[in-house]
Write a protein that holds these residues in place. Sequence first.
Motif, PDB file in Angstrom:
ATOM      1  N   PHE A   1       0.804  -1.213   0.000  1.00 54.55           N
ATOM      2  CA  PHE A   1       0.000   0.000   0.000  1.00 54.55           C
ATOM      3  C   PHE A   1       0.842   1.271   0.000  1.00 54.55           C
ATOM      4  O   PHE A   1       0.309   2.359  -0.214  1.00 54.55           O
ATOM      5  N   GLN A   2       2.141   1.130   0.244  1.00 54.28           N
ATOM      6  CA  GLN A   2       3.000   2.310   0.298  1.00 54.28           C
ATOM      7  C   GLN A   2       2.966   3.133  -0.987  1.00 54.28           C
ATOM      8  O   GLN A   2       2.885   4.371  -0.933  1.00 54.28           O
ATOM      9  N   PRO A   3       3.012   2.508  -2.180  1.00 51.97           N
ATOM     10  CA  PRO A   3       3.054   3.319  -3.400  1.00 51.97           C
ATOM     11  C   PRO A   3       1.865   4.261  -3.552  1.00 51.97           C
ATOM     12  O   PRO A   3       2.016   5.406  -3.964  1.00 51.97           O
ATOM     13  N   ILE A   4       0.669   3.771  -3.207  1.00 46.29           N
ATOM     14  CA  ILE A   4      -0.526   4.584  -3.447  1.00 46.29           C
ATOM     15  C   ILE A   4      -0.688   5.691  -2.410  1.00 46.29           C
ATOM     16  O   ILE A   4      -1.388   6.673  -2.642  1.00 46.29           O
TER      17      ILE A   4
ATOM     18  N   ALA B   1       2.026  10.062 -14.767  1.00 43.68           N
ATOM     19  CA  ALA B   1       0.721   9.656 -14.260  1.00 43.68           C
ATOM     20  C   ALA B   1       0.782   8.312 -13.552  1.00 43.68           C
ATOM     21  O   ALA B   1      -0.212   7.875 -12.971  1.00 43.68           O
ATOM     22  N   ALA B   2       1.939   7.658 -13.579  1.00 50.97           N
ATOM     23  CA  ALA B   2       2.091   6.354 -12.939  1.00 50.97           C
ATOM     24  C   ALA B   2       2.117   6.504 -11.431  1.00 50.97           C
ATOM     25  O   ALA B   2       2.324   7.604 -10.891  1.00 50.97           O
ATOM     26  N   ILE B   3       1.920   5.414 -10.738  1.00 50.33           N
ATOM     27  CA  ILE B   3       1.902   5.438  -9.279  1.00 50.33           C
ATOM     28  C   ILE B   3       3.244   5.925  -8.729  1.00 50.33           C
ATOM     29  O   ILE B   3       3.312   6.594  -7.705  1.00 50.33           O
ATOM     30  N   PHE B   4       4.328   5.584  -9.432  1.00 48.86           N
ATOM     31  CA  PHE B   4       5.637   6.189  -9.200  1.00 48.86           C
ATOM     32  C   PHE B   4       5.996   6.962 -10.464  1.00 48.86           C
ATOM     33  O   PHE B   4       6.344   6.351 -11.472  1.00 48.86           O
ATOM     34  N   PRO B   5       5.888   8.287 -10.477  1.00 47.14           N
ATOM     35  CA  PRO B   5       6.147   9.064 -11.697  1.00 47.14           C
ATOM     36  C   PRO B   5       7.510   8.730 -12.304  1.00 47.14           C
ATOM     37  O   PRO B   5       8.528   8.720 -11.600  1.00 47.14           O
ATOM     38  N   PHE B   6       7.513   8.485 -13.590  1.00 46.35           N
ATOM     39  CA  PHE B   6       8.741   8.048 -14.252  1.00 46.35           C
ATOM     40  C   PHE B   6       9.831   9.111 -14.161  1.00 46.35           C
ATOM     41  O   PHE B   6      11.008   8.790 -13.995  1.00 46.35           O
ATOM     42  N   SER B   7       9.463  10.382 -14.250  1.00 47.28           N
ATOM     43  CA  SER B   7      10.463  11.445 -14.183  1.00 47.28           C
ATOM     44  C   SER B   7      11.150  11.478 -12.821  1.00 47.28           C
ATOM     45  O   SER B   7      12.294  11.924 -12.711  1.00 47.28           O
ATOM     46  N   MET B   8      10.455  11.013 -11.779  1.00 48.55           N
ATOM     47  CA  MET B   8      11.044  10.980 -10.450  1.00 48.55           C
ATOM     48  C   MET B   8      11.866   9.706 -10.240  1.00 48.55           C
ATOM     49  O   MET B   8      12.992   9.744  -9.742  1.00 48.55           O
ATOM     50  N   VAL B   9      11.284   8.563 -10.641  1.00 45.83           N
ATOM     51  CA  VAL B   9      11.954   7.281 -10.423  1.00 45.83           C
ATOM     52  C   VAL B   9      13.273   7.207 -11.177  1.00 45.83           C
ATOM     53  O   VAL B   9      14.231   6.577 -10.716  1.00 45.83           O
TER      54      VAL B   9
ATOM     55  N   PHE C   1       5.441  -4.050 -14.634  1.00 46.07           N
ATOM     56  CA  PHE C   1       5.339  -2.788 -13.893  1.00 46.07           C
ATOM     57  C   PHE C   1       6.346  -1.767 -14.418  1.00 46.07           C
ATOM     58  O   PHE C   1       6.033  -0.575 -14.542  1.00 46.07           O
ATOM     59  N   ALA C   2       7.561  -2.228 -14.726  1.00 46.72           N
ATOM     60  CA  ALA C   2       8.571  -1.322 -15.271  1.00 46.72           C
ATOM     61  C   ALA C   2       8.100  -0.726 -16.600  1.00 46.72           C
ATOM     62  O   ALA C   2       8.236   0.484 -16.849  1.00 46.72           O
ATOM     63  N   LEU C   3       7.540  -1.573 -17.459  1.00 45.24           N
ATOM     64  CA  LEU C   3       7.027  -1.086 -18.739  1.00 45.24           C
ATOM     65  C   LEU C   3       5.837  -0.153 -18.528  1.00 45.24           C
ATOM     66  O   LEU C   3       5.665   0.829 -19.260  1.00 45.24           O
ATOM     67  N   TRP C   4       5.041  -0.454 -17.521  1.00 45.49           N
ATOM     68  CA  TRP C   4       3.851   0.351 -17.253  1.00 45.49           C
ATOM     69  C   TRP C   4       4.211   1.774 -16.830  1.00 45.49           C
ATOM     70  O   TRP C   4       3.618   2.745 -17.318  1.00 45.49           O
ATOM     71  N   ILE C   5       5.173   1.926 -15.917  1.00 48.29           N
ATOM     72  CA  ILE C   5       5.509   3.281 -15.458  1.00 48.29           C
ATOM     73  C   ILE C   5       6.190   4.079 -16.569  1.00 48.29           C
ATOM     74  O   ILE C   5       6.068   5.303 -16.614  1.00 48.29           O
ATOM     75  N   VAL C   6       6.904   3.383 -17.477  1.00 48.62           N
ATOM     76  CA  VAL C   6       7.478   4.089 -18.623  1.00 48.62           C
ATOM     77  C   VAL C   6       6.360   4.599 -19.525  1.00 48.62           C
ATOM     78  O   VAL C   6       6.388   5.741 -20.008  1.00 48.62           O
TER      79      VAL C   6
ATOM     80  N   LEU D   1      -4.237   0.273 -11.569  1.00 48.69           N
ATOM     81  CA  LEU D   1      -3.641  -0.870 -12.253  1.00 48.69           C
ATOM     82  C   LEU D   1      -2.171  -1.020 -11.861  1.00 48.69           C
ATOM     83  O   LEU D   1      -1.701  -2.131 -11.583  1.00 48.69           O
ATOM     84  N   GLY D   2      -1.445   0.098 -11.813  1.00 53.98           N
ATOM     85  CA  GLY D   2      -0.054   0.037 -11.383  1.00 53.98           C
ATOM     86  C   GLY D   2       0.066  -0.441  -9.951  1.00 53.98           C
ATOM     87  O   GLY D   2       0.955  -1.232  -9.618  1.00 53.98           O
TER      88      GLY D   2
END
Length: 537
Positions: free
Chosen positions: A86-89, A296-304, A286-291, A242-243
Amino acid sequence: MDPEKGSTEERPHKAELQDSGLEPGDKWIHGLQLVNIMAALTLVCFLVLLDASIIVTALPRITNDFHSLADIGWYGAAYQLSSACFQPITGKIYALSTPKWVFLTFFTIFEIGSLVCALATSSNMLIGGRVVAGVGMAGLLNGILVIIAECAPLQKRPIEKSLLQFGHTLTTCLFGQLGLVGGPLIGGLFTQFVTWRWCFYINLPIGGLVAAMLVFVPVPQQHSRPSARSIFHGFLSHFDLLGFTIVAGASTMLLLALQLGGSTFSWESSQIIGLFCGAGVAIIVFALWIVRKGDAAIFPFSMVRKTVVWISCVVYGLFAGHLYTESYWVPVYFQGVRGASPALSGVYILPMIVAHILCALSSGPLLKRVGYWIPISLFGAVMIAVGSGLVSTFSPTTSTGKWIGYQIILGVGRGIGLQMPLIAVQHSVAPAQIPVAMAFVMFGQSFGAAVCLGLAETIYSNSFRTLIPKYSPGVDVQSVVEAGATGFRAIVPQTSLAGVLDADSKSIDRFFYLVAGLGVGIFAFSWGLGWKNLKKK
């Protein structure tokens, strides 16, 4: 943005600030209100981290009561796993909603989980309560850092005041860590003189005090949040469910594979292979999803993609894995191998606790003098690796001087370096990204702790079952395992007890090789935390 709309969205918050006596443009708070909020956050941090470690000296008694030695790893891993899932959300929730009310909601969930644990009538019910409490913890640890950042933002202050905000963060975390490092002692006293259930009942009255301290106090917000209506209409896109589902599934499958492998199922079984394959596929997806989703991903790609951010997540996860593993198993060594009482096992780990506290208190002034967090993290990693290697030599006859000295080395390593990844992230992201960045780092903490606790339980269980026939031929292995971490002393004949204790000690020693490896990993990854000089800020 429509000016009228923007003013309408911010009007409730402005009114709240005016009622609190804050001047326009002075969004951070000070005086008694700041003291009240920091005190409440410190109490919550204390409770959450206390809940993570208070159970460790109670574990042998719990396994005796429920005949559940095979579940000993789940009592900690379930707490960490649900938190990791639950941490990501939680970062998204804090970024889009009013921090104070989100924080109090998660705190309520944490209190409900504590009550379930206190009333548990079976091992499964206790594990279920730990899962619920872990969900609450997921939002609380991130919320503490978010609210501190909202009350006294780093980015709007010169170095002197920036260090003051760092002081708020460090003070809250350090006093909170008293719960983590002092939990085993408190849990041992409750277990021996009252009941282990008070390890969870203690959260309820303190929780009521915290709620009273926060409900009527306004917490400033450094950037506007979208309206509730816009969040509702864009719920799926805002929270990336979904993420969240993918990362939660991957975490669960990986931990189940580590926890069940070699005990419930063989490592070559279709169940374990399937879990590992499923976790691997989910991680890739999940890696492909955040890219694809980008920011807008649960972990923003620009941050990760920022090196400092993802390396801080890894380093903090390795620190947490070391911290929780040795906090859980050193008391088990003293109770199971050395025959100490729950309270006395808490006393025996005081060298590690005191060393941790003293070094954690000195890490702030040291960072201010050095200016860089990388050297401090590297020193902590070296001490962890060396200390863990020394602890792996524990035996039923280890001298007092050795187990005291080895624990001091461990305490120094974890105390001085634990906060460095958090400080690195806070100085590396924009204010609006702090909630999500903190959630990402806290995910690393919970996931690292869950995986390492699962691995430690697997190593211990498999080793103990294998070594008992070697050191005590003729002893019924299943009876020893079912008796509990200390209960086997009552059923094993005295002529065979020494051999069982040797097997128990060597089984604990083996997963400290893993903990030593975590120190090496911290040393390797800490080089990527960023050479940012605080003195030049």
